[in-house]
Design an enzyme around this catalytic site. Sequence first.
Site, mmCIF file in Angstrom:
data_model
loop_
_atom_site.group_PDB
_atom_site.id
_atom_site.type_symbol
_atom_site.label_atom_id
_atom_site.label_comp_id
_atom_site.label_asym_id
_atom_site.label_seq_id
_atom_site.Cartn_x
_atom_site.Cartn_y
_atom_site.Cartn_z
ATOM 1 N N ASN A 67 -0.483 12.116 1.437
ATOM 2 C CA ASN A 67 0.239 10.965 0.883
ATOM 3 C C ASN A 67 0.528 11.204 -0.590
ATOM 4 O O ASN A 67 -0.213 11.939 -1.231
ATOM 5 C CB ASN A 67 -0.637 9.702 0.990
ATOM 6 C CG ASN A 67 -0.734 9.196 2.393
ATOM 7 O OD1 ASN A 67 0.211 9.245 3.144
ATOM 8 N ND2 ASN A 67 -1.918 8.720 2.750
ATOM 9 N N GLU B 282 -13.483 4.636 -3.653
ATOM 10 C CA GLU B 282 -12.090 4.921 -3.331
ATOM 11 C C GLU B 282 -11.437 5.787 -4.398
ATOM 12 O O GLU B 282 -11.520 5.473 -5.587
ATOM 13 C CB GLU B 282 -11.365 3.559 -3.263
ATOM 14 C CG GLU B 282 -9.968 3.616 -2.751
ATOM 15 C CD GLU B 282 -9.912 3.972 -1.276
ATOM 16 O OE1 GLU B 282 -10.760 3.498 -0.503
ATOM 17 O OE2 GLU B 282 -9.023 4.739 -0.909
ATOM 18 N N ASP B 283 -10.833 6.888 -3.970
ATOM 19 C CA ASP B 283 -10.033 7.720 -4.863
ATOM 20 C C ASP B 283 -10.799 8.234 -6.088
ATOM 21 O O ASP B 283 -10.269 8.266 -7.217
ATOM 22 C CB ASP B 283 -8.735 6.992 -5.261
ATOM 23 C CG ASP B 283 -7.740 6.963 -4.093
ATOM 24 O OD1 ASP B 283 -8.114 7.419 -2.990
ATOM 25 O OD2 ASP B 283 -6.606 6.500 -4.271
ATOM 26 N N LYS C 72 -6.115 -2.180 -1.393
ATOM 27 C CA LYS C 72 -7.053 -2.023 -0.265
ATOM 28 C C LYS C 72 -7.668 -3.366 0.110
ATOM 29 O O LYS C 72 -7.837 -3.684 1.286
ATOM 30 C CB LYS C 72 -8.160 -1.047 -0.640
ATOM 31 C CG LYS C 72 -7.679 0.391 -0.642
ATOM 32 C CD LYS C 72 -8.270 1.180 0.495
ATOM 33 C CE LYS C 72 -7.365 2.336 0.851
ATOM 34 N NZ LYS C 72 -7.949 3.390 1.626
ATOM 35 N N ARG D 248 -8.473 10.449 -8.693
ATOM 36 C CA ARG D 248 -7.640 11.127 -7.692
ATOM 37 C C ARG D 248 -6.927 10.063 -6.870
ATOM 38 O O ARG D 248 -7.322 9.740 -5.750
ATOM 39 C CB ARG D 248 -8.538 12.026 -6.816
ATOM 40 C CG ARG D 248 -7.826 13.117 -6.103
ATOM 41 C CD ARG D 248 -7.987 13.021 -4.618
ATOM 42 N NE ARG D 248 -7.674 11.663 -4.173
ATOM 43 C CZ ARG D 248 -7.867 11.199 -2.960
ATOM 44 N NH1 ARG D 248 -8.414 11.953 -2.054
ATOM 45 N NH2 ARG D 248 -7.531 9.958 -2.616
ATOM 46 N N TYR E 143 0.843 -1.188 0.000
ATOM 47 C CA TYR E 143 0.000 0.000 0.000
ATOM 48 C C TYR E 143 0.885 1.248 0.000
ATOM 49 O O TYR E 143 1.996 1.206 -0.509
ATOM 50 C CB TYR E 143 -1.041 -0.064 1.150
ATOM 51 C CG TYR E 143 -2.225 0.736 0.715
ATOM 52 C CD1 TYR E 143 -2.989 0.317 -0.382
ATOM 53 C CD2 TYR E 143 -2.501 1.961 1.273
ATOM 54 C CE1 TYR E 143 -3.993 1.100 -0.888
ATOM 55 C CE2 TYR E 143 -3.518 2.749 0.770
ATOM 56 C CZ TYR E 143 -4.254 2.316 -0.306
ATOM 57 O OH TYR E 143 -5.243 3.096 -0.822
ATOM 58 N N ASP F 145 -14.019 5.719 1.702
ATOM 59 C CA ASP F 145 -12.909 5.668 2.659
ATOM 60 C C ASP F 145 -12.147 6.981 2.728
ATOM 61 O O ASP F 145 -11.664 7.361 3.792
ATOM 62 C CB ASP F 145 -11.962 4.518 2.294
ATOM 63 C CG ASP F 145 -10.915 4.328 3.369
ATOM 64 O OD1 ASP F 145 -11.310 4.180 4.546
ATOM 65 O OD2 ASP F 145 -9.709 4.372 3.062
ATOM 66 N N ASP F 146 -12.014 7.672 1.599
ATOM 67 C CA ASP F 146 -11.251 8.932 1.606
ATOM 68 C C ASP F 146 -11.937 9.970 2.485
ATOM 69 O O ASP F 146 -11.284 10.811 3.091
ATOM 70 C CB ASP F 146 -11.118 9.471 0.181
ATOM 71 C CG ASP F 146 -10.562 8.419 -0.743
ATOM 72 O OD1 ASP F 146 -9.461 7.925 -0.467
ATOM 73 O OD2 ASP F 146 -11.251 8.062 -1.717
HETATM 74 P P1 NAD Z 1 -8.774 16.737 -2.298
HETATM 75 O O1 NAD Z 1 -8.198 16.994 -3.633
HETATM 76 O O2 NAD Z 1 -10.204 16.381 -2.178
HETATM 77 O O3 NAD Z 1 -8.525 18.032 -1.369
HETATM 78 C C1 NAD Z 1 -7.347 18.788 -1.324
HETATM 79 C C2 NAD Z 1 -7.680 20.135 -0.710
HETATM 80 O O4 NAD Z 1 -6.464 20.833 -0.438
HETATM 81 C C3 NAD Z 1 -8.510 21.065 -1.570
HETATM 82 O O5 NAD Z 1 -9.551 21.597 -0.784
HETATM 83 C C4 NAD Z 1 -7.547 22.187 -1.965
HETATM 84 O O6 NAD Z 1 -8.191 23.435 -2.113
HETATM 85 C C5 NAD Z 1 -6.657 22.220 -0.747
HETATM 86 N N1 NAD Z 1 -5.359 22.876 -0.957
HETATM 87 C C6 NAD Z 1 -4.619 22.920 -2.083
HETATM 88 N N2 NAD Z 1 -3.501 23.671 -1.862
HETATM 89 C C7 NAD Z 1 -3.568 24.066 -0.576
HETATM 90 C C8 NAD Z 1 -2.714 24.844 0.238
HETATM 91 N N3 NAD Z 1 -1.566 25.340 -0.244
HETATM 92 N N4 NAD Z 1 -3.072 25.079 1.515
HETATM 93 C C9 NAD Z 1 -4.207 24.556 2.016
HETATM 94 N N5 NAD Z 1 -5.051 23.829 1.272
HETATM 95 C C10 NAD Z 1 -4.729 23.577 0.007
HETATM 96 O O7 NAD Z 1 -7.880 15.609 -1.638
HETATM 97 P P2 NAD Z 1 -8.218 14.740 -0.350
HETATM 98 O O8 NAD Z 1 -8.906 13.477 -0.718
HETATM 99 O O9 NAD Z 1 -8.880 15.572 0.657
HETATM 100 O O10 NAD Z 1 -6.757 14.307 0.103
HETATM 101 C C11 NAD Z 1 -5.801 15.291 0.460
HETATM 102 C C12 NAD Z 1 -4.522 14.620 0.886
HETATM 103 O O11 NAD Z 1 -4.741 13.856 2.064
HETATM 104 C C13 NAD Z 1 -3.927 13.660 -0.142
HETATM 105 O O12 NAD Z 1 -2.534 13.840 -0.231
HETATM 106 C C14 NAD Z 1 -4.237 12.307 0.413
HETATM 107 O O13 NAD Z 1 -3.266 11.353 0.066
HETATM 108 C C15 NAD Z 1 -4.203 12.562 1.898
HETATM 109 N N6 NAD Z 1 -4.973 11.578 2.663
HETATM 110 C C16 NAD Z 1 -4.336 10.938 3.676
HETATM 111 C C17 NAD Z 1 -5.006 9.987 4.409
HETATM 112 C C18 NAD Z 1 -4.290 9.290 5.535
HETATM 113 O O14 NAD Z 1 -3.127 9.442 5.656
HETATM 114 N N7 NAD Z 1 -4.935 8.531 6.369
HETATM 115 C C19 NAD Z 1 -6.317 9.677 4.105
HETATM 116 C C20 NAD Z 1 -6.951 10.364 3.061
HETATM 117 C C21 NAD Z 1 -6.264 11.336 2.354
#
Ligand code: NAD
Length: 547
Positions: free
Chosen positions: A404, A241-242, A170, A152, A99, A264-265
């Site tokens: 991530n 997912e994604d 997953k 995504r 993963y 899950d996201d």
């Molecule tokens: P998403 O694309 O839905 O959201 C990203 C958000 O970040 C948007 O609202 C965007 O406007 C904002 N953004 C962009 N640039 C920014 C900045 N400079 N400052 C503040 N905000 C900014 O993506 P998501 O699904 O919400 O995922 C976001 C991140 O979180 C990814 O990298 C994903 O891998 C990670 N994630 C981690 C886990 C975990 O570790 N458990 C779980 C889910 C998602």
Amino acid sequence: MTKMPEKIIPRGLQLLHDPVLNKGSAFTAVERDALDLHGLLPPHVQTQAEQVERVLGNLARKPTDLERYISLIALEGRNQTLFYRILVDYIEQMMPIIYTPTVGEACQQYGKIFRRPGGLFISAEDRGRVAEVLRNWPDRDVRVIVVTDGERILGLGDQGSNGMGIPIGKLMLYTACAGVHPSQCLPVTIDVGTNNTALLVDPLYFGLHERRLRGPEYDALIDEFVEAATKLFPRVLIQFEDFGNENAFRLLERYQERICTFNDDIQGTAAVALAGLYSALRITGETLRDQRVLLFGAGEAGIGIANLLVLALTEAGLPQNEARARCWFVDSKGLVVRSRNDLSSYKLVFAQDHEPLADTVAIIESVRPSVLIGVSGKPGVFSRAVLEAAARQVARPIVFALSNPTSLVECTAEEAYRWTQGRAIFASGSPFDAVSLFGHRFVPGQGNNAYIFPGVGLGVIACASRLVTDEMFLAAAQTLAQQVSQAELDEGRLYPRLTHIRKVSHAVATAVIRVAFGRGLARMSVPNDLDEYVRLLMYEPEYRSYI
Ligand code: NAD
């Protein structure tokens, strides 16, 4: 243990080529006699432990994690039992390979490393015949589908059909972490095209070479898939997912009251972040209602976390408006405030009465957060200045840098500890090694969704719940935080060691089942001994005797 579905045992090479039944060099002499295997294997019979040792040695000699990934996926295609034995027994070492972070690279390289699909592809060209495509999957007792449309993938953007690595990975975690039988898992990629121009011009790209389908035609395809899948597999749980931002929220809203599904996201991430927060509060001795949470990123993860936080606070007795007032957001345009006219409906709910601000340090000095959560996908957002500003607000700033893969993280573990003079309580999305600083050893937490979704899924499947509710994720978060021992907290860990993951998933599953029974969602009667009932359902990767 879940019984493997009875299969007619083939003989000879056919048996060795069946990954579900194959035991390779572990077939005993008597089995070799009875099943026409003599001469098709080297003479010495190995134990499973010896096979494990051989595979681990081979993995150690590979030069990169991507090579290890390829090798493990190949093993799964030859000997499923041995593959899961290794995943279960060496989960800490194997999780980053099958993963995040390696799976991200595997998706990006999918076209080059492709050996066999490993899941089911449904494409925009299959409209009108999705049920027929689903029927091509060989297993009939499917209980979990993880589905992506590849828009995504992690924080890596649109990977189109190459996103298949995610549902496969997953579902491997469903089996390894929660003991859901592999034959009950179905990875699905819905290929609706891609807007990734590099893929569109790549002649070796496997997916449709066209731009993404949108609008009513997209919705009709997803509807057709959901309808066909729930008809063919009546007790199935569908995990989205994604998917891209817009579709993820819309699809969750559309289906969550109708079928057994979750995203899950949005919801899994929320539960893992909330569990980390509960654990951090066990360290600081504060309560959730004392916190001011500043989320960087108002996407699927950020909004999901805030929504679950609000549920937790309202269940703890706070009115909804006060609960929401504790959640502040920064997105790519700055602080999310009411005077902005570019906010989507899901952000508007959390818009605060505050002047617009874009400078992150100024935002921190004005909001004075006790918790910083990074889910922006923007590396370095938690700069030295930001972390120092956060450390000026409270004695123990809680810093979760969840983006991530590792290349996108808001700050590293070392930066978080260094720029807060070792006062940060830190967790990340991708794994970080322990950090030695200021004469102290800090062990960062990894807010891995694998602590939540396999257990939630197992619970939902085990009681055949009709729906998956936010209350289940709240119960899962509370249960996960309770699983962290005092010794683990003393080291700074906010999550239990991954080596305890099956125990954690068992506890999460039973908590989820209790919610399902409490809400009248379970399609079965309460078992006499719930703990034992769940334990017996969990698949153990052990060889069976064929004699
Ligand atoms: P998403 O694309 O839905 O959201 C990203 C958000 O970040 C948007 O609202 C965007 O406007 C904002 N953004 C962009 N640039 C920014 C900045 N400079 N400052 C503040 N905000 C900014 O993506 P998501 O699904 O919400 O995922 C976001 C991140 O979180 C990814 O990298 C994903 O891998 C990670 N994630 C981690 C886990 C975990 O570790 N458990 C779980 C889910 C998602």
